[in-house]
Write a protein that holds these residues in place. Structure first.
Motif, PDB file in Angstrom:
ATOM      1  N   PHE A  64     -12.119   1.492   0.351  1.00 32.78           N
ATOM      2  CA  PHE A  64     -12.042   1.100   1.765  1.00 32.78           C
ATOM      3  C   PHE A  64     -10.651   1.287   2.344  1.00 32.78           C
ATOM      4  CE2 PHE A  64     -11.470  -1.974   5.216  1.00 32.78           C
ATOM      5  CZ  PHE A  64     -12.605  -1.737   5.981  1.00 32.78           C
ATOM      6  N   GLN A  65     -10.597   2.114   3.404  1.00 38.66           N
ATOM      7  CA  GLN A  65      -9.326   2.350   4.105  1.00 38.66           C
ATOM      8  C   GLN A  65      -9.402   1.703   5.484  1.00 38.66           C
ATOM      9  OE1 GLN A  65      -7.381   6.205   3.574  1.00 38.66           O
ATOM     10  NE2 GLN A  65      -7.345   6.413   5.778  1.00 38.66           N
ATOM     11  N   PRO A  66      -8.596   0.654   5.708  1.00 34.45           N
ATOM     12  CA  PRO A  66      -8.671  -0.015   7.020  1.00 34.45           C
ATOM     13  C   PRO A  66      -8.171   0.905   8.132  1.00 34.45           C
ATOM     14  CG  PRO A  66      -6.864  -0.917   5.697  1.00 34.45           C
ATOM     15  CD  PRO A  66      -7.597   0.051   4.815  1.00 34.45           C
ATOM     16  N   GLN A  67      -8.771   0.731   9.308  1.00 30.32           N
ATOM     17  CA  GLN A  67      -8.413   1.527  10.482  1.00 30.32           C
ATOM     18  C   GLN A  67      -6.910   1.455  10.758  1.00 30.32           C
ATOM     19  OE1 GLN A  67     -10.305   0.432  14.348  1.00 30.32           O
ATOM     20  NE2 GLN A  67     -11.942   1.707  13.552  1.00 30.32           N
ATOM     21  N   GLY A  68      -6.290   2.623  11.004  1.00 29.11           N
ATOM     22  CA  GLY A  68      -4.869   2.639  11.337  1.00 29.11           C
ATOM     23  C   GLY A  68      -3.965   2.727  10.122  1.00 29.11           C
ATOM     24  N   TYR A  69      -4.534   2.755   8.930  1.00 28.72           N
ATOM     25  CA  TYR A  69      -3.743   2.850   7.697  1.00 28.72           C
ATOM     26  C   TYR A  69      -4.097   4.138   6.960  1.00 28.72           C
ATOM     27  CZ  TYR A  69      -2.373  -2.011   8.209  1.00 28.72           C
ATOM     28  OH  TYR A  69      -1.841  -3.173   8.676  1.00 28.72           O
ATOM     29  N   ASP A  70      -3.128   4.660   6.187  1.00 31.77           N
ATOM     30  CA  ASP A  70      -3.473   5.828   5.366  1.00 31.77           C
ATOM     31  C   ASP A  70      -3.621   5.450   3.900  1.00 31.77           C
ATOM     32  OD1 ASP A  70      -0.862   5.430   4.729  1.00 31.77           O
ATOM     33  OD2 ASP A  70      -0.121   7.356   5.499  1.00 31.77           O
ATOM     34  N   LYS A  71      -3.627   4.154   3.637  1.00 34.49           N
ATOM     35  CA  LYS A  71      -3.844   3.664   2.273  1.00 34.49           C
ATOM     36  C   LYS A  71      -5.121   2.839   2.219  1.00 34.49           C
ATOM     37  CE  LYS A  71       0.940   3.326   0.715  1.00 34.49           C
ATOM     38  NZ  LYS A  71       2.039   2.384   0.460  1.00 34.49           N
ATOM     39  N   THR A  72      -5.755   2.838   1.046  1.00 36.33           N
ATOM     40  CA  THR A  72      -6.921   1.966   0.847  1.00 36.33           C
ATOM     41  C   THR A  72      -6.437   0.560   0.479  1.00 36.33           C
ATOM     42  OG1 THR A  72      -7.091   2.330  -1.529  1.00 36.33           O
ATOM     43  CG2 THR A  72      -8.221   3.928  -0.103  1.00 36.33           C
ATOM     44  N   PHE A  73      -7.369  -0.392   0.504  1.00 35.11           N
ATOM     45  CA  PHE A  73      -7.035  -1.747   0.052  1.00 35.11           C
ATOM     46  C   PHE A  73      -6.605  -1.719  -1.416  1.00 35.11           C
ATOM     47  CE2 PHE A  73      -9.554  -4.727   3.149  1.00 35.11           C
ATOM     48  CZ  PHE A  73      -8.506  -4.662   4.042  1.00 35.11           C
ATOM     49  N   GLY A  74      -7.073  -0.727  -2.164  1.00 37.69           N
ATOM     50  CA  GLY A  74      -6.677  -0.606  -3.564  1.00 37.69           C
ATOM     51  C   GLY A  74      -5.250  -0.111  -3.729  1.00 37.69           C
ATOM     52  N   GLU A  75      -4.685   0.459  -2.658  1.00 39.39           N
ATOM     53  CA  GLU A  75      -3.313   0.963  -2.703  1.00 39.39           C
ATOM     54  C   GLU A  75      -2.319   0.012  -2.038  1.00 39.39           C
ATOM     55  OE1 GLU A  75      -3.811   5.781  -2.572  1.00 39.39           O
ATOM     56  OE2 GLU A  75      -4.459   4.695  -0.782  1.00 39.39           O
ATOM     57  N   LEU A  76      -2.829  -0.960  -1.292  1.00 36.09           N
ATOM     58  CA  LEU A  76      -1.943  -1.923  -0.618  1.00 36.09           C
ATOM     59  C   LEU A  76      -1.655  -3.086  -1.565  1.00 36.09           C
ATOM     60  CD1 LEU A  76      -3.631  -2.149   2.924  1.00 36.09           C
ATOM     61  CD2 LEU A  76      -1.570  -0.876   2.311  1.00 36.09           C
ATOM     62  N   THR A  77      -0.446  -3.652  -1.444  1.00 32.89           N
ATOM     63  CA  THR A  77      -0.163  -4.873  -2.209  1.00 32.89           C
ATOM     64  C   THR A  77      -1.002  -5.998  -1.604  1.00 32.89           C
ATOM     65  OG1 THR A  77       1.594  -5.583  -0.730  1.00 32.89           O
ATOM     66  CG2 THR A  77       2.249  -4.139  -2.565  1.00 32.89           C
ATOM     67  N   SER A  78      -1.069  -7.064  -2.345  1.00 33.72           N
ATOM     68  CA  SER A  78      -1.840  -8.201  -1.892  1.00 33.72           C
ATOM     69  C   SER A  78      -1.300  -8.740  -0.552  1.00 33.72           C
ATOM     70  CB  SER A  78      -1.752  -9.228  -3.011  1.00 33.72           C
ATOM     71  OG  SER A  78      -2.401 -10.365  -2.697  1.00 33.72           O
ATOM     72  N   GLU A  79       0.032  -8.775  -0.408  1.00 38.39           N
ATOM     73  CA  GLU A  79       0.622  -9.261   0.861  1.00 38.39           C
ATOM     74  C   GLU A  79       0.259  -8.319   2.003  1.00 38.39           C
ATOM     75  OE1 GLU A  79       3.443  -8.816  -1.901  1.00 38.39           O
ATOM     76  OE2 GLU A  79       1.966 -10.305  -2.489  1.00 38.39           O
TER      77      GLU A  79
END
Ligand SMILES: O=P(O)(O)OP(=O)(O)OP(=O)(O)OC[C@H]1O[C@@H](n2cnc3c(O)ncnc32)[C@H](O)[C@@H]1O
Ligand SMILES: [Mg+2]
Length: 214
Positions: free
Chosen positions: A169-184
């Protein structure tokens, strides 16, 4: 609307990833959180057909078992091209016959279903993560909060952070998936912030505004 009147809260969940995120979100407010998993409460059957119903089933079961207010989260991935599936059944889609969960396999199932419908272009792969939090008291009172985040189902999955379907899942406006984002970054919120990113943090922000602030 009822305020939270204790400093201990039971997190009515058996999902380690979720429990960790809720603990991170609630930590700054000075609550001590005990999970239903830690307390060895049985997992209630999620017989509802909506996130709200299932969230209430889980929170009420833990509130009654502990005698304390309990906070549950019922969540899932809602994919437009699949008519809203897996939705309330997101966890079931990951369940193998022996009851274990296999997320790489579940993500392949999602991709197969999208491919069967010819949904290959990003604009045909719109989806949202939904989180419904329920705070329940032992006397049966409940408060419900819903958070959603729009995005796209990507293929192949990317990232090894987070849990469950995060790499898909890649949130709108981001080029990273939730798996690539830190928890914060995935929460996108801390106390005092006007906005939040993840479905869970968005629902949590409403919970804070309703039940925690004087
Ligand atoms: O019911 P509890 O014990 O809280 O834990 P669960 O994992 O069974 O939770 P749900 O019944 O709410 O099912 C939610 C499903 O959606 C997935 N999910 C929910 N939020 C997610 C998130 O932030 N990132 C990735 N996957 C998520 C999760 O992995 C589950 O498969
Ligand atoms: Mg569940």
């Amino acid at each position: 609307m009822r305020k939270l009147d204790t400093r201990t809260i039971v997190v009515a969940s058996h999902n380690a990833g979720k429990i960790r995120e809720i603990a991170e979100l609630i930590g700054p407010f000075g609550f001590s959180a005990k999970s239903a998993a830690e307390l060895k409460f049985a997992e209630p059957e999620e017989t509802g057909t909506t996130f709200e119903e299932n969230a209430a089933i889980k929170a009420l079961a833990s509130a009654r078992a502990s005698g304390l207010p309990a906070l549950s989260d019922d969540s899932g991935l809602v994919i437009d091209a699949l008519g809203g599936a897996p939705g309330v059944y997101t966890a079931n889609w990951a369940e193998r016959e022996d009851g274990t969960r296999d997320f790489p396999w579940a993500m392949e199932k999602v991709e197969k279903a999208l491919a069967e419908r010819g949904a290959t272009a990003p604009e045909q792969r719109s989806a949202r993560f939904v989180s419904v939090l329920c705070l329940a008291w032992p006397d049966g009172h409940t408060e419900i909060f819903r958070g959603e985040v729009e995005g796209t189902v990507v293929w192949p999955p990317r990232g090894d952070k987070g849990f469950g379907y995060d790499p898909l899942f890649q949130p709108q406006g981001y080029d990273k998936t939730f798996g690539e984002l830190t928890s914060e970054e995935k929460h996108g919120w801390k106390p005092g912030d006007a906005t939040a990113l993840s479905h869970r943090a968005r629902a949590f922000k409403l919970f804070v505004e309703t039940c925690l602030t004087a």
